[in-house]
Enzyme design. Structure first.
Site, short mmCIF file in Angstrom:
data_model
loop_
_atom_site.label_atom_id
_atom_site.label_comp_id
_atom_site.label_asym_id
_atom_site.label_seq_id
_atom_site.Cartn_x
_atom_site.Cartn_y
_atom_site.Cartn_z
CB THR A 71 -0.79 -0.01 1.30
OG1 THR A 71 -0.03 -0.13 2.44
CG2 THR A 71 -1.95 -1.03 1.13
CG ASP A 72 1.08 3.20 -3.43
OD1 ASP A 72 2.18 2.57 -3.58
OD2 ASP A 72 0.45 3.66 -4.62
CE LYS A 73 3.69 11.16 2.63
NZ LYS A 73 4.43 12.25 2.01
CB VAL A 92 -2.86 3.59 0.76
CG1 VAL A 92 -4.04 2.36 0.51
CG2 VAL A 92 -2.84 4.55 -0.49
#
Length: 433
Positions: free
Chosen positions: A134-136, A138
């Site tokens: 999961t990205d920053k 998220v």
């Protein structure tokens, strides 16, 4: 010449000589023994310290020389399911000197005596694997990691050392060769956003040119604050528009080429082809006088930014910034620009193990990885931590409104080499979840 006497006399003489020799040897041995004992007593008397000092020295010597026996801890394969609010973290994956979800989890397991210091340094030593990146910013409702832990690990002992916005819900034994990423057959992401994002755009203002971006954003923020003469937060999405959102989402269904929905992927790259299984737009709900809708997208796998660009394309068509023909061409065109929707509202919702459950969930030895036993706890965390933060942040910071104000004609459409280079092409990061 020696003269021999009678046998009796000879025997008597020999016996007398032997007796005298024996007596002499015994005397000498006794003398030597007494001398040695006296010498030892004297030596011990000289070296013997006080009683307390002797005990302390003995204990010290024992401590210094004592070797702690090596105990091999038996470890088994486990699947751990956790949820987290991604707002304050730089994504899921561990990165040096950056605060991530994995970093917090690893520290908590170490403090709970479930992993060694060697595993902290090289987490691959315990076969650690995440099901999805999961990205920053998220969040995740049901993220899964697989790893080796001692038998009967306690989730409570881990949660004691985790911040409140990260929580382990369950730890289950899995098969010896289990890998949470490779055994996962699908992932479901959800995106929660205010429904005013789907309101039709004022194209005259949208296409208007400005001397500076600051001037454009300020003018658009003022214009977007009112929808049909009412404050933007009072907007309610009509039923026909709700149905239109659902219809547009279905355009993503099936196996398609998503090279325009990520970065650094060419049209003919096999990685661009992704299989989307199901999409749905849930019924809107009103929270604090603002209407929100949740979109759910289930797919086999996703690329970086793919969900956010998919949501962005639906918004663009609903607002009349892009056409349905643009939507269709985005799967075929060599280069098509699609802006990214804000990360706020995006969350990993479910990691699916349907094939694993079918094969091992009924063998009587392994548990199903459906987490039904802790569903109430999961929903409580999602509502009170993740969704609460999404809604509060949207209301207080107007994240969606600010993003809409920054959109321009260059954020959607065919790529023009003569335009300034696309800022998204500079981004680094994993291309796949």
């Amino acid at each position: 010449m020696l003269r021999l006497g009678k046998p009796q006399e000879l025997f008597s003489s020999v016996f007398s000589i032997c007796k005298n020799l024996t007596s002499t040897l015994v005397t000498k041995l006794d003398t030597m023994t007494e001398t040695n004992e006296a010498s030892q007593d004297s030596s011990q008397a000289e070296k013997r310290p006080l009683e307390n000092e002797s005990n302390g020295e003995a204990k010290k010597q024992k401590t210094e020389n004592e070797t702690v026996p090596f105990v091999r801890i038996k470890r088994r394969n486990f699947a751990m399911m956790l949820g987290y609010l991604g707002k304050d973290y730089y994504g899921m994956q561990r990165n040096p000197k950056i605060d991530t979800i994995e970093e917090q989890l690893i520290k908590a397991m170490y403090k709970a005596n479930l992993i060694t210091s060697e595993a902290v340094e090289v987490i691959q030593n315990i076969n650690f694997q995440r099901a999805a990146r999961t990205d920053k910013g998220v969040s995740a409702v049901r993220q899964v990691v697989s790893l080796k832990l001692p038998e009967n690990p306690s989730k409570d002992s881990i949660n004691e050392h985790l911040p409140k916005n990260i929580k382990v819900f369950s730890i289950k034994r899995v098969t010896k060769g289990f890998n949470c990423k490779s055994k996962c057959n699908a992932r479901t992401y959800s995106y929660t956003l205010p429904t005013y994002a789907f309101a039709p755009e004022n194209l005259e203002l949208f296409n208007k040119t400005h001397e500076s971006m600051e001037e454009r954003i300020a003018e658009r923020m003022e214009a977007l604050s009112l929808i049909d003469g009412k404050p933007f937060h009072e907007y309610r999405l009509p039923k026909d528009k709700q149905e239109q959102v659902s219809v547009l989402l279905q355009k993503f269904k099936g196996t398609k080429n998503f090279h325009n929905y990520t970065t650094k992927i060419l049209p003919l790259d096999p990685r661009a082809r992704r299989y989307i299984m199901n999409l749905e737009a849930e019924k809107p709900v009103i929270v604090n006088d603002m209407e929100f809708m949740t979109l759910k997208i289930k797919g086999q796998s996703f690329m970086m930014h793919q969900i956010r660009k998919m949501v962005s394309m639906v918004i663009a068509v609903m607002r009349n910034i892009a056409t349905e023909e643009d939507f269709n061409q985005s799967f075929n065109t060599p280069k098509y620009i699609i802006s990214r929707a804000p990360s706020l509202g995006l969350m990993l919702n479910v990691v699916h193990y349907d094939y694993y459950n079918e094969r091992y969930g009924k063998d009587g030895l392994h548990e199903r990885l459906d987490w039904a036993d802790c569903e109430e706890e999961i929903q409580d965390f999602e509502k009170n931590y993740i969704l609460k933060d999404v809604i509060d942040t949207e209301i207080n910071e107007k994240s969606m409104l600010s993003w809409l104000a920054q959109l321009s004609t260059s954020d959607y459409g065919l790529w023009d080499e003569s335009k300034a280079e696309n800022k998204e092409e500079k981004e680094e990061g994993p291309l796949d979840d």
